[in-house]
Design an enzyme around this catalytic site. Structure first.
Site, PDB file in Angstrom:
ATOM      1  N   ASN A 127      -8.789 -61.348  41.314  1.00  0.00           N
ATOM      2  CA  ASN A 127      -7.941 -62.271  42.079  1.00  0.00           C
ATOM      3  C   ASN A 127      -7.516 -63.436  41.192  1.00  0.00           C
ATOM      4  OD1 ASN A 127     -10.732 -62.969  42.323  1.00  0.00           O
ATOM      5  ND2 ASN A 127     -10.312 -64.292  44.067  1.00  0.00           N
ATOM      6  N   ILE A 128      -6.285 -63.858  41.398  1.00  0.00           N
ATOM      7  CA  ILE A 128      -5.692 -64.936  40.583  1.00  0.00           C
ATOM      8  C   ILE A 128      -5.108 -65.962  41.549  1.00  0.00           C
ATOM      9  CG2 ILE A 128      -4.018 -65.512  38.788  1.00  0.00           C
ATOM     10  CD1 ILE A 128      -4.103 -62.490  37.976  1.00  0.00           C
ATOM     11  N   GLU A 129      -5.798 -67.083  41.686  1.00  0.00           N
ATOM     12  CA  GLU A 129      -5.376 -68.099  42.662  1.00  0.00           C
ATOM     13  C   GLU A 129      -4.369 -69.060  42.041  1.00  0.00           C
ATOM     14  OE1 GLU A 129      -8.988 -69.662  44.414  1.00  0.00           O
ATOM     15  OE2 GLU A 129      -9.265 -67.792  45.519  1.00  0.00           O
ATOM     16  N   CYS A 184      -4.272 -60.999  45.064  1.00  0.00           N
ATOM     17  CA  CYS A 184      -5.583 -60.365  45.228  1.00  0.00           C
ATOM     18  C   CYS A 184      -5.888 -59.430  44.051  1.00  0.00           C
ATOM     19  CB  CYS A 184      -5.614 -59.535  46.503  1.00  0.00           C
ATOM     20  SG  CYS A 184      -5.616 -60.480  48.026  1.00  0.00           S
ATOM     21  N   GLU A 218      -6.863 -56.376  44.114  1.00  0.00           N
ATOM     22  CA  GLU A 218      -6.327 -55.024  44.298  1.00  0.00           C
ATOM     23  C   GLU A 218      -4.872 -54.954  43.869  1.00  0.00           C
ATOM     24  OE1 GLU A 218      -7.944 -56.969  46.375  1.00  0.00           O
ATOM     25  OE2 GLU A 218      -8.976 -55.880  47.954  1.00  0.00           O
ATOM     26  N   CYS A 228      -7.460 -56.923  52.004  1.00  0.00           N
ATOM     27  CA  CYS A 228      -6.656 -57.618  53.021  1.00  0.00           C
ATOM     28  C   CYS A 228      -5.503 -56.719  53.456  1.00  0.00           C
ATOM     29  CB  CYS A 228      -6.141 -58.948  52.472  1.00  0.00           C
ATOM     30  SG  CYS A 228      -4.690 -58.782  51.411  1.00  0.00           S
ATOM     31  N   CYS A 251      -2.750 -55.976  50.841  1.00  0.00           N
ATOM     32  CA  CYS A 251      -3.157 -54.991  49.830  1.00  0.00           C
ATOM     33  C   CYS A 251      -3.174 -53.575  50.410  1.00  0.00           C
ATOM     34  CB  CYS A 251      -4.518 -55.360  49.246  1.00  0.00           C
ATOM     35  SG  CYS A 251      -4.439 -56.826  48.190  1.00  0.00           S
TER      36      CYS A 251
HETATM   37  N1  THU Z   1      -9.171 -61.616  47.845  1.00  0.00           N
HETATM   38  C1  THU Z   1      -8.963 -60.526  47.061  1.00  0.00           C
HETATM   39  O1  THU Z   1      -8.716 -60.641  45.849  1.00  0.00           O
HETATM   40  N2  THU Z   1      -9.034 -59.302  47.642  1.00  0.00           N
HETATM   41  C2  THU Z   1      -9.359 -59.084  48.931  1.00  0.00           C
HETATM   42  O2  THU Z   1      -9.403 -57.945  49.346  1.00  0.00           O
HETATM   43  C3  THU Z   1      -9.658 -60.201  49.809  1.00  0.00           C
HETATM   44  C4  THU Z   1      -9.411 -61.552  49.263  1.00  0.00           C
HETATM   45  C5  THU Z   1      -9.145 -62.941  47.212  1.00  0.00           C
HETATM   46  C6  THU Z   1      -7.953 -63.801  47.525  1.00  0.00           C
HETATM   47  C7  THU Z   1      -8.524 -65.179  47.288  1.00  0.00           C
HETATM   48  O3  THU Z   1      -8.421 -65.497  45.917  1.00  0.00           O
HETATM   49  C8  THU Z   1      -9.980 -65.065  47.645  1.00  0.00           C
HETATM   50  O4  THU Z   1     -10.277 -63.680  47.602  1.00  0.00           O
HETATM   51  C9  THU Z   1     -10.338 -65.649  48.998  1.00  0.00           C
HETATM   52  O5  THU Z   1      -9.522 -65.167  49.989  1.00  0.00           O
END
Ligand code: THU
Length: 147
Positions: A42-44, A53, A55, A91, A94
């Site tokens: 994940n890259i915020e 996300c 995935e 999510c 994804c």
């Molecule tokens: N996140 C994912 O990378 N994949 C998921 O299936 C659920 C959520 C990440 C997004 C965000 O950076 C963090 O988790 C919290 O929601």
């Protein structure tokens, strides 16, 4: 054995999560039909909604390399700096991206805590009656009948 290898790749990818806002770290490892593995984390972003996300990172890396056919994906996630304590289901966004490229009752989704502790689902189970490319193709075929 292949499952364990995929989960190990997802755990390694999770170490590269960029999550300074949620401190939730996710890793994914996407297995292509040809056996190649594409990983993602994940890259915020400071503008929160721009977050990608793990995935989707993996899918977009693969597709941008010209790979469109996939067998399955391993996903691991949890609070930063700790081993995953629970499963990290993908999510809805994804799941929809998976729907674009995968055969719902064949694509395997491995949700893991560790290499030994994981559950397997199909995309059809996690996204029942999902909308995908076939639905558009059917509509286009029906439209041509009426012309
Ligand atoms: N996140 C994912 O990378 N994949 C998921 O299936 C659920 C959520 C990440 C997004 C965000 O950076 C963090 O988790 C919290 O929601």
């Amino acid at each position: 054995m292949e499952d364990r290898r995929l989960i190990r790749a997802a755990l390694q990818a999770r170490e590269r999560a960029y999550s300074p806002y949620s401190h939730f770290q996710v890793g994914a490892a996407l297995l292509a039909e040809d056996g190649r593995i594409f990983t993602g984390c994940n890259i915020e972003n400071a503008a929160y909604s721009v977050t990608n996300c793990a995935e989707r990172t993996a899918f977009f890396k693969a597709v941008s390399e010209g790979v469109y056919d996939f067998q399955g994906i391993a996903i691991v996630g949890g609070a930063g700096g700790q081993e995953p304590s629970g499963l990290c289901p993908p999510c809805g966004v994804c799941r929809q991206v998976m729907m674009e490229f995968c055969i719902p009752d064949r694509f395997r989704i491995l949700l893991g805590r560790s290499e030994e502790d994981y559950q397997v689902f199909t995309l059809a189970q996690l996204l029942p009656m999902g909308f995908g490319p076939d639905d558009l193709a059917k509509a286009a075929a029906a439209e041509s009948v009426h012309l």
